[in-house]
Write an enzyme that holds these catalytic residues in place. Structure first.
Site, PDB file in Angstrom:
ATOM      1  N   ASP A 220      79.677 125.028 116.794  1.00  0.00           N
ATOM      2  CA  ASP A 220      81.071 124.341 115.894  1.00  0.00           C
ATOM      3  C   ASP A 220      80.938 122.866 116.275  1.00  0.00           C
ATOM      4  O   ASP A 220      81.713 122.452 117.227  1.00  0.00           O
ATOM      5  CB  ASP A 220      82.354 125.160 116.150  1.00  0.00           C
ATOM      6  CG  ASP A 220      83.172 124.586 115.079  1.00  0.00           C
ATOM      7  OD1 ASP A 220      83.018 123.616 114.152  1.00  0.00           O
ATOM      8  OD2 ASP A 220      84.496 125.174 115.086  1.00  0.00           O
TER       9      ASP A 220
ATOM     10  N   GLY B 134      92.647 130.157  97.496  1.00  0.00           N
ATOM     11  CA  GLY B 134      93.502 130.092  98.710  1.00  0.00           C
ATOM     12  C   GLY B 134      92.391 129.324  99.937  1.00  0.00           C
ATOM     13  O   GLY B 134      91.634 128.375  99.204  1.00  0.00           O
TER      14      GLY B 134
ATOM     15  N   SER C 100      82.793 126.730 121.895  1.00  0.00           N
ATOM     16  CA  SER C 100      83.629 127.205 120.448  1.00  0.00           C
ATOM     17  C   SER C 100      83.571 128.544 120.299  1.00  0.00           C
ATOM     18  O   SER C 100      82.485 129.434 120.448  1.00  0.00           O
ATOM     19  CB  SER C 100      82.977 126.389 119.569  1.00  0.00           C
ATOM     20  OG  SER C 100      83.293 125.022 119.832  1.00  0.00           O
TER      21      SER C 100
ATOM     22  N   THR D  18      93.671 122.668 119.706  1.00  0.00           N
ATOM     23  CA  THR D  18      93.118 123.343 118.267  1.00  0.00           C
ATOM     24  C   THR D  18      93.541 124.603 118.316  1.00  0.00           C
ATOM     25  O   THR D  18      94.422 125.278 119.273  1.00  0.00           O
ATOM     26  CB  THR D  18      91.739 122.930 118.274  1.00  0.00           C
ATOM     27  OG1 THR D  18      91.154 124.095 119.317  1.00  0.00           O
ATOM     28  CG2 THR D  18      91.148 121.623 119.034  1.00  0.00           C
ATOM     29  N   CYS D  19      93.019 125.040 117.299  1.00  0.00           N
ATOM     30  CA  CYS D  19      93.244 126.366 117.021  1.00  0.00           C
ATOM     31  C   CYS D  19      92.961 127.476 117.970  1.00  0.00           C
ATOM     32  O   CYS D  19      93.295 128.516 118.020  1.00  0.00           O
ATOM     33  CB  CYS D  19      93.130 127.042 115.546  1.00  0.00           C
ATOM     34  SG  CYS D  19      91.280 126.852 115.116  1.00  0.00           S
ATOM     35  N   ASN D  20      91.935 127.305 118.602  1.00  0.00           N
ATOM     36  CA  ASN D  20      91.115 127.937 119.541  1.00  0.00           C
ATOM     37  C   ASN D  20      91.402 127.642 121.034  1.00  0.00           C
ATOM     38  O   ASN D  20      91.060 128.472 121.752  1.00  0.00           O
ATOM     39  CB  ASN D  20      89.603 127.907 119.407  1.00  0.00           C
ATOM     40  CG  ASN D  20      89.203 128.760 117.959  1.00  0.00           C
ATOM     41  OD1 ASN D  20      89.826 129.574 117.690  1.00  0.00           O
ATOM     42  ND2 ASN D  20      88.241 128.073 117.437  1.00  0.00           N
TER      43      ASN D  20
ATOM     44  N   ILE E 194      89.884 130.410 101.744  1.00  0.00           N
ATOM     45  CA  ILE E 194      88.520 130.519 101.441  1.00  0.00           C
ATOM     46  C   ILE E 194      88.037 129.924 100.107  1.00  0.00           C
ATOM     47  O   ILE E 194      86.798 129.599 100.338  1.00  0.00           O
ATOM     48  CB  ILE E 194      88.260 132.012 101.809  1.00  0.00           C
ATOM     49  CG1 ILE E 194      88.690 132.366 103.056  1.00  0.00           C
ATOM     50  CG2 ILE E 194      86.815 132.170 101.222  1.00  0.00           C
ATOM     51  CD1 ILE E 194      88.364 134.030 103.327  1.00  0.00           C
TER      52      ILE E 194
END
Length: 407
Positions: free
Chosen positions: A118, A195, A113, A57-59, A197
């Site tokens: 999360d 965008g 997380s 994942t991104c993390n 957000i």
């Protein structure tokens, strides 16, 4: 390699990196796409390994599985990544046996997380394991482990507030409106900027406020039109900004412009307005923020809401860990019983042989089927082994019970 002895919990490892010791640039070097994932599994099969999955994942990027040593998994993973094994090891955590199992439970619960609690990680975990299963790399151990992890995660989600409250600035903005605006669905809402957000904020507005009374404005009108079409909303051009600001009761700004886009003259004397500025630097003119008819909430104010949520979530951690402990104990019991599977299988074969022998066939009660009777004996034997851990004695006792069964 594919033996009961090798598939022992002591040979189960997880090796990974996450946000705690590596930044996004480093983690990006070890991100795994589906093609790389498939290649890792292909290489694993060539080495005789057949129970592995990767969570990317991104993390975090983590590889779980049975191996001779953790280095074997690290080399497999890094053979397909932009980063090398030595760089990986500098930031990596390596866990083995029950610690690796506990890590999987913590990850699945959102305890590990970057945003505590999360719940998005659950879907990512399911996807990762599903891919490995489709390639034939999910065996009995992994299947049972992930089922227990998901069961634990669901219990934590439903019986604690670990995933409660705001989880992002965009959701915090919507929650602020929900908590402080009476009948928000009746208000005219204007969203500036679509965008990442802005899109998330827009979808949260629709989902949680249950309203379509939203107008979108973006520098690129096509992007605003596309999102408006997806969600059945209204959009307007940047040229009509002043008119739309005047009509709006609630304005959310996610433009990240270098200069303010909401000016004093656009809102002064135009009715009560709540403006939530999600931009850094601020996109609402300083003079506009001091008008009596305008209330401006910025990201710092929303962050305080997140801080309150974090405190609430932290208070739920002991409850979550308690649930994990219970499910882990069940999983450990299952692992312990797996050690006796070969003996129980052998016992089942022997019982069927005895039933087929003319000397003993008449000893089985006619009202029972042989499969039911054998399963009862196997269940009783497994239960006794669990309590007394004397599998040799229980094997003989089971045969004796079967032979002496009366009509």
């Amino acid at each position: 390699m594919n033996t009961q002895h090798f598939k022992n919990i002591s040979n189960f490892f997880v090796a990974g990196i996450n946000y705690k010791k590596s930044d996004a640039a480093v983690r990006g070097k070890f991100a795994i796409n589906n093609e790389q994932y498939a290649n890792v599994l292909e290489d694993a099969a060539a080495q005789g390994l057949d129970e592995i999955f990767i969570l990317s994942t991104c993390n975090r990027t983590e590889i779980y599985g049975f191996a001779h040593c953790s280095h074997q998994l690290v080399e497999l993973l890094c053979s397909q990544t932009a980063g090398d094994a030595e760089t990986f090891k500098q930031s990596a955590y390596i866990k083995n046996g029950i610690e690796a199992v506990e890590h999987a439970f913590s990850v699945g619960a959102g305890l590990d997380s970057q945003i505590l609690g999360d719940y998005e990680i659950v879907g990512q975990l399911k996807t990762a394991v599903k891919f490995a299963k489709e390639q034939g790399f999910v065996g009995a151990f992994t299947e049972r482990l992930i089922n227990c992890v998901l069961q634990s995660s669901k219990l934590i989600k439903n019986s604690t507030s670990l995933s409660g409250g705001t989880v992002s600035v965009s959701f915090a903005a919507v929650q602020y409106i929900m908590n402080r605006v009476i009948d928000p669905s009746s208000k005219n809402i204007l969203l500036l900027g679509v965008g990442k957000i802005g899109r998330n904020t827009c979808k949260n507005l629709v989902d949680y406020l249950g309203t379509k009374n939203i107008t979108l404005i973006n520098r690129s009108v096509d992007k605003a039109a596309t999102l408006a079409g997806e969600l059945n909303l209204r959009h307007a051009s940047l040229d009509s900004l002043e008119e739309e600001v005047a009509k709006a009761d609630i304005i959310l700004v996610a433009t990240n412009s270098a200069e303010p886009v909401i000016l004093k003259e656009q809102v002064e004397g135009k009715g009560e307005k709540l403006i939530i500025d999600l931009s850094v630097p601020a996109n609402v003119e300083e003079a506009a923020q001091h008008l009596s008819n305008v209330q401006v909430i910025n990201v710092d104010a929303l962050s305080k809401i997140k801080d309150e949520t974090l405190k609430m979530r932290l208070a739920e951690v002991p409850k979550a860990k308690g649930i994990i402990s219970e499910l882990m104990a069940e999983f450990e019991d299952w692992c312990e019983m797996r050690k006796h599977v070969p003996m129980l299988k052998e016992l089942k074969v022997k019982l069927k042989e005895l039933y087929a022998h003319p000397q003993y066939v008449q000893t089985i009660t006619s009202a029972k089927t042989i499969d039911v009777h054998i399963q009862r004996v196997l269940n009783d034997t497994a239960g006794k082994i669990k309590v007394q851990n004397q599998k040799g004695c229980q094997y003989l006792a089971a045969l004796n019970e079967f032979i002496n069964a009366k009509n």
